[in-house]
Design a protein around this motif. Structure first.
Motif, short mmCIF file in Angstrom:
data_model
loop_
_atom_site.label_atom_id
_atom_site.label_comp_id
_atom_site.label_asym_id
_atom_site.label_seq_id
_atom_site.Cartn_x
_atom_site.Cartn_y
_atom_site.Cartn_z
N PHE A 167 -0.11 14.60 -0.62
CA PHE A 167 0.32 13.16 -0.95
C PHE A 167 -0.33 12.11 -0.03
O PHE A 167 -0.58 12.51 1.20
CB PHE A 167 1.85 13.16 -0.88
N GLN A 168 -0.35 10.98 -0.28
CA GLN A 168 -0.82 9.99 0.47
C GLN A 168 0.23 8.79 0.39
O GLN A 168 0.67 8.67 -0.80
CB GLN A 168 -1.98 9.29 -0.10
N TYR A 169 0.39 8.21 1.43
CA TYR A 169 1.40 6.94 1.53
C TYR A 169 0.59 5.99 2.60
O TYR A 169 0.23 6.24 3.54
CB TYR A 169 2.68 7.47 2.23
N ARG A 170 0.69 4.62 1.79
CA ARG A 170 0.30 3.43 2.49
C ARG A 170 1.27 2.89 3.27
O ARG A 170 2.20 2.68 2.66
CB ARG A 170 -0.67 2.63 1.55
N ILE A 171 1.27 2.81 4.53
CA ILE A 171 2.01 2.07 5.31
C ILE A 171 1.75 0.81 5.45
O ILE A 171 0.54 0.52 6.16
CB ILE A 171 2.28 2.77 6.74
N GLY A 172 2.32 -0.31 4.89
CA GLY A 172 1.87 -1.66 5.17
C GLY A 172 1.35 -2.01 3.83
O GLY A 172 0.81 -1.30 2.85
N GLU A 173 1.26 -3.59 3.62
CA GLU A 173 0.87 -4.16 2.32
C GLU A 173 -0.58 -4.16 2.30
O GLU A 173 -1.30 -3.59 3.38
CB GLU A 173 1.13 -5.41 2.40
N SER A 174 -1.21 -4.00 0.94
CA SER A 174 -2.72 -3.94 1.16
C SER A 174 -3.61 -4.95 1.69
O SER A 174 -4.75 -4.44 2.29
CB SER A 174 -3.06 -3.75 -0.26
N GLY A 175 -3.03 -6.05 1.87
CA GLY A 175 -3.85 -7.01 2.64
C GLY A 175 -3.53 -6.80 4.12
O GLY A 175 -4.13 -7.58 4.97
N ASP A 176 -2.70 -6.14 4.59
CA ASP A 176 -2.08 -6.10 5.99
C ASP A 176 -3.21 -5.53 6.92
O ASP A 176 -3.78 -4.41 6.70
CB ASP A 176 -1.06 -5.47 6.04
N PRO A 177 -3.92 -6.10 7.65
CA PRO A 177 -4.91 -5.47 8.69
C PRO A 177 -4.45 -4.29 9.51
O PRO A 177 -5.01 -3.56 9.93
CB PRO A 177 -5.48 -6.67 9.64
#
Length: 168
Positions: free
Chosen positions: A25-35
């Motif tokens: 599983f993958q999880y993105r921490i933070g919004e997609s545009g967040d550096p």
């Protein structure tokens, strides 16, 4: 597996969550545009949760994050893993990463080239590197892919194949 069902229902409709396989599983921490956003990947070996899941930050998404920061995030996650051995912990790990995103990334410089130069060998003048970077930006995705597929006969990728352009 119960944990799999739980994860599916908890993260249903969550754009940050991706099931790569029933054990990965993958999880993105933070919004997609967040550096300062980053992506963690958790994979379950057969003996999980008695043994630790494999946590990785090798995803392309993380290519602007310095290796030191990745390592410190992984170290912190492994402390959580130790504390939760024997229990289903993927959700716990993702939530822990979410709660601690700012702490994890506090030393991550935003939009600086320094964090990327760890792939440039010491003593290399910076000028050709930046020339190469500029040139690389004009390549289409297909060309980039071809470039990455081209290895020399020793099976090594051409110098600079994994340089990252930070100023997007």
């Amino acid at each position: 597996q119960m944990e799999l069902e739980a994860l599916r229902s908890i993260y249903e409709g969550d754009v940050c969550f991706r099931e790569l396989s029933p054990v990965s599983f993958q999880y993105r921490i933070g919004e997609s545009g967040d550096p300062k956003a980053f992506l963690i990947e958790v994979s379950w070996p057969e003996t999980y949760p008695q043994t630790a899941p494999v946590i990785s930050m090798d995803a392309f998404f993380n290519n602007t994050i310095s290796s030191a920061i990745k390592q410190s995030i992984l170290d912190k996650l492994m402390v959580e893993v130790e504390a939760n051995l024997g229990t289903a912990m993927t959700y716990t790990l993702f939530e822990y990463a979410k709660d601690n995103k700012e702490v994890f990334m506090e030393n991550q410089p935003v939009n600086t080239v320094t964090s990327v130069s760890n792939s440039v060998s010491i003593g290399t003048p910076e000028v050709p590197a930046s020339k190469k970077k500029e040139k690389k930006e004009q390549l289409s995705k297909t060309q980039k892919r071809k470039l990455a597929d081209k290895t020399d006969n020793k099976g090594e990728l051409p110098r600079g194949w994994n340089w990252v352009d930070v100023i997007k």
